[in-house]
Design an enzyme around this catalytic site. Structure first.
Site, PDB file in Angstrom:
ATOM      1  N   ASP A  62      -4.754   2.263  -4.473  1.00 32.98           N
ATOM      2  CA  ASP A  62      -3.297   2.383  -4.340  1.00 32.98           C
ATOM      3  C   ASP A  62      -2.712   1.138  -3.675  1.00 32.98           C
ATOM      4  O   ASP A  62      -1.680   1.203  -3.033  1.00 32.98           O
ATOM      5  CB  ASP A  62      -2.923   3.642  -3.561  1.00 32.98           C
ATOM      6  CG  ASP A  62      -3.472   3.646  -2.136  1.00 32.98           C
ATOM      7  OD1 ASP A  62      -4.497   2.995  -1.905  1.00 32.98           O
ATOM      8  OD2 ASP A  62      -2.866   4.294  -1.264  1.00 32.98           O
ATOM      9  N   ASP A  81      -1.640   9.393 -10.677  1.00 37.69           N
ATOM     10  CA  ASP A  81      -1.592   8.353 -11.708  1.00 37.69           C
ATOM     11  C   ASP A  81      -0.147   8.008 -12.067  1.00 37.69           C
ATOM     12  O   ASP A  81       0.210   6.837 -12.239  1.00 37.69           O
ATOM     13  CB  ASP A  81      -2.328   8.816 -12.968  1.00 37.69           C
ATOM     14  CG  ASP A  81      -3.835   8.834 -12.803  1.00 37.69           C
ATOM     15  OD1 ASP A  81      -4.336   8.322 -11.773  1.00 37.69           O
ATOM     16  OD2 ASP A  81      -4.521   9.365 -13.693  1.00 37.69           O
ATOM     17  N   ASP A 120       0.853  -1.187   0.000  1.00 38.51           N
ATOM     18  CA  ASP A 120       0.000   0.000   0.000  1.00 38.51           C
ATOM     19  C   ASP A 120       0.889   1.237   0.000  1.00 38.51           C
ATOM     20  O   ASP A 120       1.862   1.316   0.758  1.00 38.51           O
ATOM     21  CB  ASP A 120      -0.910   0.007   1.229  1.00 38.51           C
ATOM     22  CG  ASP A 120      -1.885   1.169   1.209  1.00 38.51           C
ATOM     23  OD1 ASP A 120      -2.859   1.100   0.440  1.00 38.51           O
ATOM     24  OD2 ASP A 120      -1.673   2.141   1.947  1.00 38.51           O
ATOM     25  N   ASN A 147      -2.293  13.075  -4.000  1.00 37.43           N
ATOM     26  CA  ASN A 147      -3.372  13.530  -4.879  1.00 37.43           C
ATOM     27  C   ASN A 147      -3.835  14.936  -4.512  1.00 37.43           C
ATOM     28  O   ASN A 147      -4.071  15.781  -5.390  1.00 37.43           O
ATOM     29  CB  ASN A 147      -4.552  12.561  -4.802  1.00 37.43           C
ATOM     30  CG  ASN A 147      -4.381  11.342  -5.682  1.00 37.43           C
ATOM     31  OD1 ASN A 147      -3.710  11.401  -6.712  1.00 37.43           O
ATOM     32  ND2 ASN A 147      -4.968  10.238  -5.286  1.00 37.43           N
TER      33      ASN A 147
END
Length: 297
Positions: free
Chosen positions: A216, A190, A173, A181
């Protein structure tokens, strides 16, 4: 924060434009990542505009897309994609472009949507091959998607039990991904996911598999390896991600991952149980400070 475009790549293309609209076409776009997976856009007129505006030939209802974002134009030697001074840029095969000649198989990213450009005499076959790939692989990162990952893990659990062989799962993770973000924008996120996926793909052997489990989260399935070798592999991946900053908007984004490892034992009844064990170890890695590997035992 609205991300700006990093260093751009511009390909020189012929200036002469093929005349006329409504041309017969042997080319199309297929949406491989976005809200309309599998959508096919036949390129039968030039120019073809992509954008958020209602008058766009290829409408995309996303705030990451400008009203007039990009257009495709047919020229003597083929189709060219042109960025229309969009906010978030137009990308071809992960490189920001102002104008680029397209080759069959190129990926075009517009905001948070990715299209694959297909051209050739066997267009129907290429299209259905791409649809099949969408059933197996994640359109953004290129690794296996959740469905194919779980199917592979189910088979490997059965095989390991039948033959009494080792099987381990690595659950990964990204640390503080929401902050990435929020700070740099979803296009930066991305790019981070793609780079982390590549860190796995470069190390995976034929009998192993890496898949995108969630937003993620990634899972690596490793058959027939000793537990100490699996842990060494996980440490290598963690260190590799830690050492390779992602460059976006002329800034370097430092990325780390937390990792949990579990191995198949006699008290584990299913693939879901094995994943749950690895997820618990991942939680332990997060709770103990992140950017670390935690294994059972």
């Amino acid at each position: 924060m609205v991300p700006t475009k990093p260093t751009e790549r511009t390909r020189v293309v012929p200036a002469k434009i093929a005349a006329g609209r409504n041309r017969k076409s042997a080319e199309c776009l297929v949406e491989i990542y976005g809200a309309n997976l599998g959508r096919r856009i036949v390129l039968d007129h030039s120019p073809t505009h992509i954008g958020r505006g209602i008058d766009a030939d290829v409408p995309i209802g996303s705030d990451a897309v400008s009203r007039r974002h990009a257009m495709l134009e047919h020229r003597e030697t083929g189709w060219v994609v042109i960025d229309l001074d969009s906010t978030n840029g137009t990308w071809v095969n992960d490189l920001s472009v102002t104008e680029a000649m397209l080759a069959s198989g190129d990926n075009i990213q517009v905001g948070d949507t990715i299209f694959k450009y297909l051209a050739g005499n066997q267009l129907e076959a290429l299209y259905f091959e791409e649809i099949y790939r969408m059933m197996v692989f994640d359109g953004l990162t290129g690794v296996n998607n959740r469905r194919s990952l779980l199917e592979f893990l189910d088979r490997e659990v059965s095989r390991a039990r039948r033959h009494g062989r080792n099987l381990s799962v690595i659950f990964v993770d990204l640390d503080n991904f929401k902050e990435i973000n929020d700070t740099y924008g979803h296009l930066a996120g991305d790019l981070v996911l793609k780079q982390v996926a590549r860190a796995f793909q470069d190390r995976i052997r034929r009998e192993e598999l890496v898949g995108r489990y969630g937003g993620d989260e990634f899972v690596v399935v490793i058959p027939e390896s000793r537990e100490e070798d699996v842990q060494r592999f996980a440490e290598i991946i963690k260190e590799r991600v830690d050492s390779q900053a992602v460059e976006f908007d002329r800034q370097r984004i430092h990325v780390t991952v937390s990792v949990g490892i579990a191995s198949l034992t006699s008290d584990i009844e299913s693939a879901e149980d094995l994943l749950a064990r690895a997820d618990k170890r991942l939680f332990d890695a997060k709770r103990s400070g992140k950017n670390r590997v935690v294994a059972e035992g």
